[in-house]
Design a protein around this motif. Structure first.
Motif, PDB file in Angstrom:
ATOM      1  N   ARG A 150       3.603   6.841   2.329  1.00 49.14           N
ATOM      2  CA  ARG A 150       3.198   8.214   2.672  1.00 49.14           C
ATOM      3  C   ARG A 150       3.430   8.491   4.152  1.00 49.14           C
ATOM      4  N   ALA A 151       3.104   7.533   4.996  1.00 47.44           N
ATOM      5  CA  ALA A 151       3.284   7.713   6.439  1.00 47.44           C
ATOM      6  C   ALA A 151       4.768   7.880   6.779  1.00 47.44           C
ATOM      7  N   SER A 158       0.835  -1.204   0.000  1.00 54.59           N
ATOM      8  CA  SER A 158       0.000   0.000   0.000  1.00 54.59           C
ATOM      9  C   SER A 158       0.866   1.249   0.000  1.00 54.59           C
ATOM     10  N   ASP A 166      -0.028   3.841   1.406  1.00 56.51           N
ATOM     11  CA  ASP A 166      -0.247   4.471   2.714  1.00 56.51           C
ATOM     12  C   ASP A 166       0.980   4.326   3.611  1.00 56.51           C
ATOM     13  N   SER A 175      -6.659   2.850   7.195  1.00 57.81           N
ATOM     14  CA  SER A 175      -6.103   2.216   5.999  1.00 57.81           C
ATOM     15  C   SER A 175      -5.917   0.724   6.234  1.00 57.81           C
ATOM     16  N   ASN A 180      -1.025   7.851  11.303  1.00 60.46           N
ATOM     17  CA  ASN A 180      -1.231   8.739  10.159  1.00 60.46           C
ATOM     18  C   ASN A 180      -2.532   8.459   9.422  1.00 60.46           C
ATOM     19  N   ASN A 181      -2.869   7.172   9.280  1.00 64.14           N
ATOM     20  CA  ASN A 181      -4.108   6.790   8.586  1.00 64.14           C
ATOM     21  C   ASN A 181      -4.611   5.489   9.192  1.00 64.14           C
ATOM     22  N   VAL A 185       2.086   4.537  10.346  1.00 57.53           N
ATOM     23  CA  VAL A 185       0.862   4.434   9.553  1.00 57.53           C
ATOM     24  C   VAL A 185      -0.366   4.205  10.430  1.00 57.53           C
TER      25      VAL A 185
END
Length: 271
Positions: free
Chosen positions: A217-218, A212, A214, A232, A228-229, A225
Motif C-alpha cells: 500500500r505504501a 504485510s 502495508d 505498522s 505512510n504507516n 512505509v
C-alpha cells in the motif's frame, strides 16, 4: 563523517527499493541528513516508491556526464526536509554510468549528507558493482527462500572483492535484512527459518520485516512505509533496523504465527 551504504541482493523482487526508501526515511525521521540514490539505470523505480516521479528533471547520468550539476538533480522529499533523492536515468545506455563519475558524485554527496544509501539493481553486472564500489557498509536484503539466500551469498563474495575497501584490505561491514518473512509459512516448513538463513550466510542480522500489505500500500501511494504507516509491523521493523545501524542495542524480535480464535478452538477440539 558521512557513511555510504549499499542496499543490495543478487535476486530481483526481494524488496531492495522499498527497503531503501523505508530505511532512508527512518534515518531522516531520526534527524540524519540522508540521500538515496537509484543505480538501476533503465528501470528507474525509487522515484515512484518515494512519490517523486513527476519531479524528475535531471538524473544520475546527467550529473555523471556533466549535463547537470548535482544540486539540479537532487529532489527534496516533500514530507521530510532532510531526505533527498538522486534518481536514475531511464536511458538504455548503462555504460554511461562510469566508475570515475560515480566516485565524483559520491565524494560530492559526502560533503552534504550524513548517510548516502545506494539502491543497487538486481544481479551482479555493472550497475550492481558500481552501486557497491564505494560503500562503507552493505545491507543485504534477502527473502527466506533458497534461491534468494544463495544469490545473497554471491553478493557477499562480491562485497569482499569488488569494492574499494576490499582492494585496500579493509572490510565492508555487512548487515542482513530479511524481508517478506511469514511466521506461519516458516512454521510449516514452506520457507527458510531465520536460523537457517543465518547459518547459511553467517552475516549479522539487522532486521526482520514481516510479510504485510502495508508495504505494498505504501509503495502504491508513493510513500515509504515508515512514513505512510509508522505504527505498522514492517515500519517498526525498519525503524528498529535503522536504530541498530546507528549503534543502538535493540532486541531482535522474530515474528511469530498469530492464532485466531477459530484456530485455537479447532485445535482444542482436535485435542
Amino acid at each position: 563523517m558521512a557513511k555510504v551504504l549499499v542496499v543490495t541482493s543478487g535476486k530481483g523482487g526481494v524488496g531492495k527499493t522499498t527497503s531503501t526508501a523505508a530505511l532512508g526515511a527512518a534515518l531522516a525521521q531520526l534527524g540524519q541528513n540522508v540521500v538515496v540514490i537509484d543505480f538501476d539505470v533503465g528501470l528507474r523505480n525509487l522515484d515512484l516508491v518515494m512519490g517523486a516521479e513527476r519531479r524528475v528533471v535531471f538524473d544520475l547520468i546527467n550529473v555523471v556526464q556533466g549535463v547537470a550539476k548535482l544540486p539540479q538533480a537532487l529532489i527534496r522529499d516533500k514530507r521530510l526536509e532532510n531526505l533527498w533523492l538522486l534518481p536514475a536515468s531511464q536511458t538504455r545506455d548503462k555504460d554511461a554510468l562510469t566508475e570515475d563519475g560515480v566516485r565524483r558524485v559520491i565524494a560530492d554527496l559526502k560533503t552534504k549528507f550524513d548517510y548516502i544509501l545506494c539502491d543497487s539493481p538486481a544481479g551482479i553486472e555493472r550497475g550492481a558493482t558500481l552501486a557497491m564500489r564505494y560503500a562503507d557498509e552493505a545491507i543485504i536484503v534477502t527473502n527466506p527462500e533458497v534461491s534468494s539466500v544463495r544469490d545473497s551469498d554471491r553478493i557477499i563474495g562480491m562485497l569482499d572483492s569488488k569494492t574499494v575497501r576490499a582492494e585496500r584490505g579493509e572490510r565492508v561491514e555487512k548487515h542482513l535484512l530479511v524481508t517478506r518473512y511469514d511466521a506461519a509459512r516458516a512454521a510449516r516448513g514452506e520457507m527458510l527459518s531465520i536460523d537457517d538463513i543465518l547459518e547459511i550466510l553467517a552475516t549479522p542480522l539487522l532486521g526482520i520485516v514481516p510479510e504485510s500489505q502495508d508495504v505494498l500500500r505504501a509503495s502504491n501511494v508513493g510513500c515509504p512505509v515508515t512514513v505512510n504507516n509508522a505504527s505498522s509491523a514492517p515500519a517498526r521493523a525498519y525503524i528498529d533496523a535503522v536504530r541498530r545501524l546507528m549503534g543502538e542495542s535493540i532486541d531482535m524480535t522474530v515474528p511469530v504465527e498469530r492464532k485466531g480464535f477459530m484456530d485455537r478452538l479447532l485445535r482444542r477440539r482436535a485435542a
